[in-house]
Design a protein around this motif. Structure first.
Motif, PDB file in Angstrom:
ATOM      1  N   ALA A   1       0.863  -1.179   0.000  1.00 42.83           N
ATOM      2  CA  ALA A   1       0.000   0.000   0.000  1.00 42.83           C
ATOM      3  C   ALA A   1       0.902   1.232   0.000  1.00 42.83           C
ATOM      4  O   ALA A   1       2.113   1.125  -0.187  1.00 42.83           O
ATOM      5  N   THR A   2       0.330   2.395   0.214  1.00 41.13           N
ATOM      6  CA  THR A   2       1.140   3.599   0.359  1.00 41.13           C
ATOM      7  C   THR A   2       0.847   4.251   1.707  1.00 41.13           C
ATOM      8  O   THR A   2      -0.283   4.194   2.197  1.00 41.13           O
ATOM      9  N   ARG A   3       1.863   4.846   2.281  1.00 40.15           N
ATOM     10  CA  ARG A   3       1.687   5.552   3.547  1.00 40.15           C
ATOM     11  C   ARG A   3       1.092   6.948   3.332  1.00 40.15           C
ATOM     12  O   ARG A   3       0.761   7.642   4.282  1.00 40.15           O
ATOM     13  N   ILE A   4       0.934   7.363   2.069  1.00 42.05           N
ATOM     14  CA  ILE A   4       0.374   8.670   1.733  1.00 42.05           C
ATOM     15  C   ILE A   4      -1.144   8.625   1.924  1.00 42.05           C
ATOM     16  O   ILE A   4      -1.805   7.676   1.499  1.00 42.05           O
ATOM     17  N   PRO A   5      -1.753   9.652   2.531  1.00 35.84           N
ATOM     18  CA  PRO A   5      -3.180   9.595   2.849  1.00 35.84           C
ATOM     19  C   PRO A   5      -4.115   9.483   1.651  1.00 35.84           C
ATOM     20  O   PRO A   5      -5.201   8.922   1.774  1.00 35.84           O
ATOM     21  N   SER A   6      -3.742  10.016   0.493  1.00 35.91           N
ATOM     22  CA  SER A   6      -4.642   9.937  -0.653  1.00 35.91           C
ATOM     23  C   SER A   6      -3.845   9.667  -1.919  1.00 35.91           C
ATOM     24  O   SER A   6      -2.649   9.916  -1.992  1.00 35.91           O
ATOM     25  N   GLY A   7      -4.544   9.142  -2.915  1.00 38.64           N
ATOM     26  CA  GLY A   7      -3.910   8.887  -4.212  1.00 38.64           C
ATOM     27  C   GLY A   7      -3.701   7.419  -4.508  1.00 38.64           C
ATOM     28  O   GLY A   7      -3.728   7.004  -5.670  1.00 38.64           O
ATOM     29  N   GLY A   8      -3.449   6.611  -3.475  1.00 39.87           N
ATOM     30  CA  GLY A   8      -3.285   5.177  -3.686  1.00 39.87           C
ATOM     31  C   GLY A   8      -1.975   4.811  -4.358  1.00 39.87           C
ATOM     32  O   GLY A   8      -1.101   5.647  -4.600  1.00 39.87           O
ATOM     33  N   THR A   9      -1.853   3.538  -4.662  1.00 39.78           N
ATOM     34  CA  THR A   9      -0.657   3.019  -5.326  1.00 39.78           C
ATOM     35  C   THR A   9      -0.837   3.053  -6.840  1.00 39.78           C
ATOM     36  O   THR A   9      -1.939   3.206  -7.352  1.00 39.78           O
ATOM     37  N   SER A  10       0.264   2.882  -7.534  1.00 39.09           N
ATOM     38  CA  SER A  10       0.237   2.819  -8.997  1.00 39.09           C
ATOM     39  C   SER A  10       0.663   1.427  -9.456  1.00 39.09           C
ATOM     40  O   SER A  10       1.103   0.592  -8.650  1.00 39.09           O
ATOM     41  N   THR A  11       0.546   1.203 -10.758  1.00 42.12           N
ATOM     42  CA  THR A  11       1.039  -0.041 -11.352  1.00 42.12           C
ATOM     43  C   THR A  11       2.003   0.218 -12.503  1.00 42.12           C
ATOM     44  O   THR A  11       2.583  -0.723 -13.027  1.00 42.12           O
ATOM     45  N   HIS A  12       2.195   1.508 -12.881  1.00 37.15           N
ATOM     46  CA  HIS A  12       2.923   1.745 -14.122  1.00 37.15           C
ATOM     47  C   HIS A  12       3.723   3.044 -14.189  1.00 37.15           C
ATOM     48  O   HIS A  12       4.422   3.287 -15.186  1.00 37.15           O
ATOM     49  N   HIS A  13       3.674   3.898 -13.182  1.00 36.86           N
ATOM     50  CA  HIS A  13       4.330   5.198 -13.304  1.00 36.86           C
ATOM     51  C   HIS A  13       5.857   5.109 -13.250  1.00 36.86           C
ATOM     52  O   HIS A  13       6.548   5.865 -13.927  1.00 36.86           O
ATOM     53  N   TYR A  14       6.381   4.208 -12.401  1.00 33.98           N
ATOM     54  CA  TYR A  14       7.832   4.138 -12.194  1.00 33.98           C
ATOM     55  C   TYR A  14       8.324   2.704 -12.360  1.00 33.98           C
ATOM     56  O   TYR A  14       7.644   1.752 -11.963  1.00 33.98           O
ATOM     57  N   ALA A  15       9.537   2.592 -12.933  1.00 32.47           N
ATOM     58  CA  ALA A  15      10.087   1.261 -13.204  1.00 32.47           C
ATOM     59  C   ALA A  15      11.515   1.108 -12.706  1.00 32.47           C
ATOM     60  O   ALA A  15      12.256   0.261 -13.195  1.00 32.47           O
ATOM     61  N   TYR A  16      11.940   1.933 -11.740  1.00 29.99           N
ATOM     62  CA  TYR A  16      13.287   1.788 -11.176  1.00 29.99           C
ATOM     63  C   TYR A  16      13.269   0.695 -10.101  1.00 29.99           C
ATOM     64  O   TYR A  16      12.195   0.255  -9.661  1.00 29.99           O
ATOM     65  N   PRO A  17      14.423   0.224  -9.632  1.00 30.26           N
ATOM     66  CA  PRO A  17      14.454  -0.807  -8.589  1.00 30.26           C
ATOM     67  C   PRO A  17      13.731  -0.347  -7.327  1.00 30.26           C
ATOM     68  O   PRO A  17      13.979   0.731  -6.795  1.00 30.26           O
ATOM     69  N   GLY A  18      12.813  -1.158  -6.856  1.00 30.52           N
ATOM     70  CA  GLY A  18      12.019  -0.830  -5.684  1.00 30.52           C
ATOM     71  C   GLY A  18      10.717  -0.120  -6.005  1.00 30.52           C
ATOM     72  O   GLY A  18       9.914   0.152  -5.100  1.00 30.52           O
TER      73      GLY A  18
END
Length: 335
Positions: free
Chosen positions: A265-282
């Motif tokens: 999940a994300t610790r950020i209060p809003s916006g949720g997780t992504s599946t495609h924005h970033y592709a670096y390690p981690g």
């Protein structure tokens, strides 16, 4: 015809009293009767205390008892159910109950930020509004709702957003579902289809799924000291759109390769997780390629419980837990 509302209680601040200095609130077994006596009106209340505890000590067996009694009273003719609950884990209990609540009648969860003995106690108004919501025609079929400070929230979206304010709960990303009025629930949004329920009842305890928080200079080294056999699953509160450090990835890959489901999940209060924005390690793409599941719009505390219900059901039935199955479970909450 007089409406009938069952009022089940697990305690919480709403039924606590303070000392003479206005501090040190503790459970008060007499507070429920005093508060309920203030709700004179045309509604017949059926009060029942199931526990009187702080919400930090609410367990699955408490919620199993709530489900059993709520189903029984509704099947016997009650128009719906109010549950009083401490606010610290109220959103989690509401989320869990929503997974299992399978009646047309509403199940409304409420509580208070100020003890019953406080001169500014908010419990009476919250309880009154919860009862009004149960009897509102527009609330039928909406499942489990949280009513607080004059607003109704969906169980899947509500979160405790203040540790002090009487307006303690909010809903993301949509805002509250409705405003409680004297004779109905005024909906601010069109009702949406509910996420499929699990059915049955809750177990006494869930399989162990720790929640670890990612952050600056956090590589999840704790996993080096916990045998994977002791983890039924793992929930990560990632940074940003659901990211961990590159150094954490070998540890997570080892868990995933051993068959332990990992949800991010994300610790950020809003916006949720992504599946495609970033592709670096981690990043989220790296995590997905390793076999992890993204929690979407669910905050970490709810994502953990959803994973635990899935693992508990699989344990009970003997079914295999697969990456595809876990991802399907979280798909309705995708962002």
């Amino acid at each position: 015809m007089t409406a009938t509302v069952a009022v089940l209680s697990l305690g919480g601040t709403i039924f606590m009293s303070q000392d003479g200095e206005g501090d040190n609130a503790r459970p008060d077994d007499g507070a429920a009767a005093r508060l309920l006596a203030t709700l004179a009106g045309d509604v017949q209340l059926l009060p029942e205390t199931l526990a009187n505890t702080s919400s930090s000590d609410v367990r699955p067996h408490h919620l199993a008892a709530v489900l059993d009694r709520a189903r029984a009273v509704v099947d016997a003719g009650a128009d719906g159910v109010v549950l009083t609950h401490g606010t610290d884990t109220l959103e989690e209990s509401a989320f869990l109950l929503e997974r299992y609540w399978d009646r047309e009648a509403p199940l409304v969860v409420t509580g208070a930020m100020r003890p019953a003995s406080d001169v500014g106690a908010d419990g009476p108004a919250n309880l009154r509004d919860a009862v009004r919501t149960v009897t509102a025609p527009s609330a039928r079929g909406l499942g489990v709702l949280v009513v607080f400070d004059g607003h109704a929230h969906r169980a899947d979206e509500v979160t405790k957003s203040s540790s002090r304010s009487v307006s303690a709960f909010s809903s993301a990303p949509t805002g509250p579902l409705g405003i409680v009025e004297a004779h109905d629930l005024h909906l601010l949004q069109a009702p949406r289809p509910r996420v499929a329920q699990i059915g049955g009842t809750l177990p006494d305890r869930f399989p162990p799924v720790p929640l670890l928080i990612a952050g600056l200079d956090e590589d999840l080294e704790l996993l080096d000291h916990v045998p994977s056999a002791q983890l039924a699953g793992l929930l990560i509160a990632g940074v940003g759109m659901g990211h961990v450090s590159p150094a954490a990835m070998p540890r997570l890959r080892a868990l995933l390769e051993a068959g332990t489901p990992v949800v991010v999940a994300t610790r950020i209060p809003s916006g949720g997780t992504s599946t495609h924005h970033y592709a670096y390690p981690g990043s989220e793409v790296d995590l997905l390629e390793a076999g992890a599941t993204m929690a979407g719009l669910l905050p970490p505390q709810k994502a953990r419980l959803l994973l635990q219900t899935h693992l508990g059901a699989a344990r009970e039935s003997g079914a295999e837990v697969t990456t595809e199955g876990v991802r399907e479970l979280f798909a309705p909450f995708a962002s």
